[in-house]
Design a protein around this motif. Structure first.
Motif, mmCIF file in Angstrom:
data_model
loop_
_atom_site.group_PDB
_atom_site.id
_atom_site.type_symbol
_atom_site.label_atom_id
_atom_site.label_comp_id
_atom_site.label_asym_id
_atom_site.label_seq_id
_atom_site.Cartn_x
_atom_site.Cartn_y
_atom_site.Cartn_z
ATOM 1 N N LEU A 32 -64.509 68.198 43.525
ATOM 2 C CA LEU A 32 -63.103 68.569 43.359
ATOM 3 C C LEU A 32 -63.021 69.588 42.229
ATOM 4 O O LEU A 32 -63.387 69.291 41.089
ATOM 5 C CB LEU A 32 -62.238 67.350 43.035
ATOM 6 N N ILE A 33 -62.531 70.771 42.555
ATOM 7 C CA ILE A 33 -62.427 71.867 41.599
ATOM 8 C C ILE A 33 -60.975 71.992 41.161
ATOM 9 O O ILE A 33 -60.082 72.189 41.987
ATOM 10 C CB ILE A 33 -62.891 73.187 42.242
ATOM 11 N N ILE A 34 -60.739 71.861 39.873
ATOM 12 C CA ILE A 34 -59.395 71.950 39.309
ATOM 13 C C ILE A 34 -59.371 73.214 38.456
ATOM 14 O O ILE A 34 -59.907 73.247 37.349
ATOM 15 C CB ILE A 34 -59.044 70.711 38.461
ATOM 16 N N ALA A 35 -58.770 74.284 38.982
ATOM 17 C CA ALA A 35 -58.887 75.582 38.307
ATOM 18 C C ALA A 35 -57.866 76.563 38.858
ATOM 19 O O ALA A 35 -57.104 76.249 39.769
ATOM 20 C CB ALA A 35 -60.309 76.132 38.499
ATOM 21 N N GLY A 36 -57.874 77.765 38.309
ATOM 22 C CA GLY A 36 -56.950 78.805 38.721
ATOM 23 C C GLY A 36 -57.521 79.686 39.813
ATOM 24 O O GLY A 36 -58.734 79.749 40.026
ATOM 25 N N SER A 37 -56.631 80.371 40.506
ATOM 26 C CA SER A 37 -57.015 81.289 41.576
ATOM 27 C C SER A 37 -57.207 82.699 41.024
ATOM 28 O O SER A 37 -56.422 83.167 40.208
ATOM 29 C CB SER A 37 -55.918 81.304 42.649
ATOM 30 N N ASP A 38 -58.263 83.363 41.489
ATOM 31 C CA ASP A 38 -58.532 84.765 41.143
ATOM 32 C C ASP A 38 -58.314 85.592 42.405
ATOM 33 O O ASP A 38 -59.106 85.529 43.350
ATOM 34 C CB ASP A 38 -59.972 84.895 40.644
ATOM 35 N N SER A 39 -57.255 86.389 42.423
ATOM 36 C CA SER A 39 -56.941 87.164 43.624
ATOM 37 C C SER A 39 -58.036 88.161 43.982
ATOM 38 O O SER A 39 -58.165 88.566 45.138
ATOM 39 C CB SER A 39 -55.608 87.903 43.447
ATOM 40 N N GLY A 40 -58.846 88.553 42.997
ATOM 41 C CA GLY A 40 -59.948 89.477 43.264
ATOM 42 C C GLY A 40 -61.173 88.797 43.843
ATOM 43 O O GLY A 40 -62.112 89.471 44.267
ATOM 44 N N GLY A 41 -61.187 87.466 43.839
ATOM 45 C CA GLY A 41 -62.256 86.713 44.487
ATOM 46 C C GLY A 41 -63.531 86.530 43.703
ATOM 47 O O GLY A 41 -64.458 85.869 44.175
ATOM 48 N N GLY A 42 -63.609 87.087 42.497
ATOM 49 C CA GLY A 42 -64.869 87.037 41.755
ATOM 50 C C GLY A 42 -65.061 85.815 40.896
ATOM 51 O O GLY A 42 -66.199 85.417 40.614
ATOM 52 N N ALA A 43 -63.965 85.212 40.455
ATOM 53 C CA ALA A 43 -64.038 84.060 39.563
ATOM 54 C C ALA A 43 -63.081 82.985 40.074
ATOM 55 O O ALA A 43 -62.587 83.042 41.195
ATOM 56 C CB ALA A 43 -63.689 84.483 38.137
ATOM 57 N N GLY A 44 -62.822 81.986 39.216
ATOM 58 C CA GLY A 44 -61.841 80.963 39.558
ATOM 59 C C GLY A 44 -62.180 80.180 40.813
ATOM 60 O O GLY A 44 -63.340 80.048 41.205
ATOM 61 N N ILE A 45 -61.116 79.663 41.438
ATOM 62 C CA ILE A 45 -61.258 78.831 42.629
ATOM 63 C C ILE A 45 -62.111 79.511 43.700
ATOM 64 O O ILE A 45 -62.937 78.876 44.372
ATOM 65 C CB ILE A 45 -59.862 78.504 43.209
ATOM 66 N N GLN A 46 -61.928 80.814 43.876
ATOM 67 C CA GLN A 46 -62.665 81.523 44.916
ATOM 68 C C GLN A 46 -64.171 81.485 44.655
ATOM 69 O O GLN A 46 -64.965 81.204 45.553
ATOM 70 C CB GLN A 46 -62.166 82.965 45.037
#
Length: 267
Positions: A6-20
């Protein structure tokens, strides 16, 4: 497929970090990723232009419904941004009363320099979330922010880790990428409560395509723990995975570019 994370984190719209990045990592290492999204960011390889925080009650509900049905073998936290977010996570985990290993990546500043943790959230991070950590994974700037210690050498890393152990984590992975950034080697240091320590050294790749390395490393470790690997085995596999992801980065964007998370996938 083995190991529920379970990943509890923010979304990165660029896809490089975060949930993506987290989901790509867990999937490409053979695990099953689930999410509770804490914030939406508008960002690309050049930086973060806007942040929209998810309401705390909705974060709690995401966690509650996932854990009550699917369960998890490890939890990974990333960008949490606000104190209400941290309190919400800890409150719902207390409510569910599940003993689940947790990897805490203390995300404070984005690769491009944008602040991702409100100043008033630091106290909540230190007093409520870090004490739950099976492993804490700070880089040098994060370790300095959490401890007030200037980290310039390997000895400084050990001192900072000792200070961090006062907050309650079972293990601390001090990432050395920011030390001697022109050097040919990168060394990370794993300190375990009770005195055990290990170091992991590898060749430094000089590249601007390193966006999301912290998120990726923490998620890879969480996936390893979820799959039954030891802490040391999880760190070593994560290091190997991230090295290859940087080495084969696709070169996208004009700023800090993303990694090749899919290098384990064979056509």
């Amino acid at each position: 497929m083995k190991g529920r994370v379970l990943i509890i984190a923010g979304s990165d719209s660029g896809g490089g970090a975060g949930i993506q990045a987290d989901l790509k990592t867990v999937t490409c290492l053979g695990g099953y990723g689930m999410t509770a999204i804490t914030a939406l960011t508008a960002q690309n390889t050049q930086g973060v232009s806007a942040i929209h925080d998810v309401p705390a009650d909705f974060i709690k509900e995401q966690i509650r419904v996932v854990l009550s049905d699917l369960g998890a073998d490890c939890i990974k936290t990333g960008m949490l941004s606000q104190p209400a977010t941290i309190h919400a996570i800890c409150d719902v985990l207390d409510e569910l009363d599940m003993d689940i290993p947790m990897v805490v990546d203390p995300v404070i500043v984005a690769k491009g320099g944008a602040s991702l943790l409100a100043q008033e959230a630091m106290a909540a991070l230190k007093t409520r979330l870090i004490p739950r950590a099976t492993m804490l994974t700070p880089n040098v700037p994060e370790a300095e922010a959490l401890t007030g210690i200037s980290v310039m050498t390997a000895d400084d890393m050990a001192k900072a880790a000792e200070k961090l152990f006062e907050l309650g984590p079972k293990a601390v992975l001090m990432k050395g990428g920011h030390l001697d950034e022109t050097g040919e080697q990168v060394t990370d240091y794993l300190f375990e409560a009770g005195g055990g320590s290990h170091h992991f050294s590898g060749k430094r790749i000089q590249s601007r395509h390193t966006h999301g390395t912290g998120c990726t490393t923490a998620s890879a470790i969480a996936c390893g723990i979820a799959q039954g690997l030891t802490v040391v085995e999880s760190v070593q596999r994560a290091k190997d995975y991230v090295f290859e992801a940087i080495r084969t980065a696709p070169g996208y964007g004009s700023g800090h570019g993303p990694l090749n998370h899919g290098h384990t996938v064979k056509a």
